[in-house]
Design a protein around this motif. Structure first.
Motif, short mmCIF file in Angstrom:
data_model
loop_
_atom_site.label_atom_id
_atom_site.label_comp_id
_atom_site.label_asym_id
_atom_site.label_seq_id
_atom_site.Cartn_x
_atom_site.Cartn_y
_atom_site.Cartn_z
N VAL A 73 0.89 2.44 0.83
CA VAL A 73 -0.24 2.27 1.60
C VAL A 73 -1.23 2.06 -0.34
O VAL A 73 -1.45 2.93 -0.60
CB VAL A 73 -1.64 3.22 1.66
CG1 VAL A 73 -2.39 2.42 2.95
CG2 VAL A 73 -0.20 3.31 3.32
N LEU A 74 -1.71 1.11 -0.51
CA LEU A 74 -2.80 0.43 -1.25
C LEU A 74 -4.21 0.13 -0.99
O LEU A 74 -4.60 -0.25 0.05
CB LEU A 74 -2.02 -0.74 -1.55
CG LEU A 74 -0.95 -1.08 -3.21
CD1 LEU A 74 -0.86 -2.65 -3.05
CD2 LEU A 74 -0.88 -0.21 -3.95
N GLU A 75 -4.77 0.56 -1.91
CA GLU A 75 -6.13 1.11 -1.39
C GLU A 75 -7.18 0.41 -2.47
O GLU A 75 -6.90 0.89 -3.77
CB GLU A 75 -6.92 2.13 -1.26
CG GLU A 75 -8.18 2.49 -0.27
CD GLU A 75 -8.27 4.07 -0.23
OE1 GLU A 75 -8.74 4.18 -1.44
OE2 GLU A 75 -8.66 3.89 0.67
N ALA A 122 -1.86 7.55 2.63
CA ALA A 122 -2.43 7.38 4.14
C ALA A 122 -2.28 8.64 5.01
O ALA A 122 -3.19 9.59 5.65
CB ALA A 122 -1.62 6.27 5.20
N ARG A 123 -0.64 9.28 5.06
CA ARG A 123 -1.06 10.54 5.42
C ARG A 123 -1.94 11.71 5.67
O ARG A 123 -1.85 12.85 6.33
CB ARG A 123 0.88 11.11 5.57
CG ARG A 123 1.04 12.56 6.05
CD ARG A 123 2.36 12.71 5.79
NE ARG A 123 2.21 12.85 4.47
CZ ARG A 123 3.48 13.87 3.05
NH1 ARG A 123 4.53 13.76 4.03
NH2 ARG A 123 2.85 13.88 2.23
N ASP A 124 -1.59 12.02 4.22
CA ASP A 124 -2.72 12.55 3.64
C ASP A 124 -3.77 12.89 3.49
O ASP A 124 -4.68 13.88 4.23
CB ASP A 124 -2.22 13.15 1.89
CG ASP A 124 -1.00 13.44 1.78
OD1 ASP A 124 -0.29 14.15 2.66
OD2 ASP A 124 -0.91 13.97 0.75
N LYS A 125 -4.76 12.23 4.14
CA LYS A 125 -6.23 11.63 4.62
C LYS A 125 -6.24 11.43 5.67
O LYS A 125 -6.86 12.43 6.28
CB LYS A 125 -6.15 10.29 3.71
CG LYS A 125 -6.83 9.94 2.54
CD LYS A 125 -6.89 8.55 2.49
CE LYS A 125 -7.55 8.72 0.73
NZ LYS A 125 -9.11 7.51 0.71
N ILE A 126 -5.31 11.17 6.45
CA ILE A 126 -5.00 11.62 8.13
C ILE A 126 -5.62 13.39 8.74
O ILE A 126 -6.07 13.50 9.43
CB ILE A 126 -4.19 10.74 8.71
CG1 ILE A 126 -4.20 8.98 8.62
CG2 ILE A 126 -4.38 11.00 10.08
CD1 ILE A 126 -3.31 8.19 9.22
#
Length: 168
Positions: free
Chosen positions: A89-91, A98-102
């Motif tokens: 995922v690019l921000e 994204a996994r860690d953020k979720i």
């Protein structure tokens, strides 16, 4: 500031207004306490992490954490990382997990918004198509919603008794 001043300023050490005695709060025990101390104060405290993909009737992997909140957070994050893929995922121009953020959001909510006086364990459930989290607070909220939509309070009373029996 030294360690004691930090604990006092954050409200983790307080003085009892009735006795004048000073002591650590339940929050301090949950944040930094040893497992034995936590279990002596809150014997019902635990967080249940379940991975249920192949064996949907039971579970494929499970971890029950009964340690302080900091270690619980790290163990639950490791459990999620073990069982979930980390897609690209690019921000903006930066690659992010994204996994860690979720997982960070879900797990911090489970640990922060639970009722520590309840024997109902907080749960993190990873399934084939979704991730679920459960706390006693959510169940009480759901029951309040059901109650507010019922015309007959007796039905709500029966539902509450059924839920209480299922918990035993």
């Amino acid at each position: 500031m030294n360690e004691e001043e930090i604990l006092r300023s954050s409200g983790l050490v307080l003085t009892d207004s009735d006795t004048g005695k000073e002591g650590i709060t339940l929050a301090a025990i949950l944040l930094f306490g040893k497992d034995s101390t936590i279990m002596s104060v809150l014997p019902q405290y635990k967080t249940d992490a379940i991975y249920r993909v192949k064996n949907v009737d039971r579970y494929d992997d499970r971890e029950v954490t009964i340690t302080n909140l900091i270690d619980s957070f790290l163990r639950l994050m490791d459990f999620g990382k073990k069982h979930l893929n980390d897609v690209f995922v690019l921000e903006g121009e930066q690659s992010v997990s994204a996994r860690d953020k979720i997982l960070r959001e879900i797990i911090s909510n489970i640990l922060a918004h639970r009722d520590y006086s309840s024997a109902y364990p907080a749960k993190l459930i990873i399934e084939q198509e979704n991730i679920q989290s459960f706390t006693q607070v959510e169940h009480l909220f759901l029951l309040r919603i059901i109650y507010s939509r019922l015309q007959y309070p007796l039905i709500m009373l029966l539902i509450l008794r059924l839920v209480q029996r299922l918990r035993k």
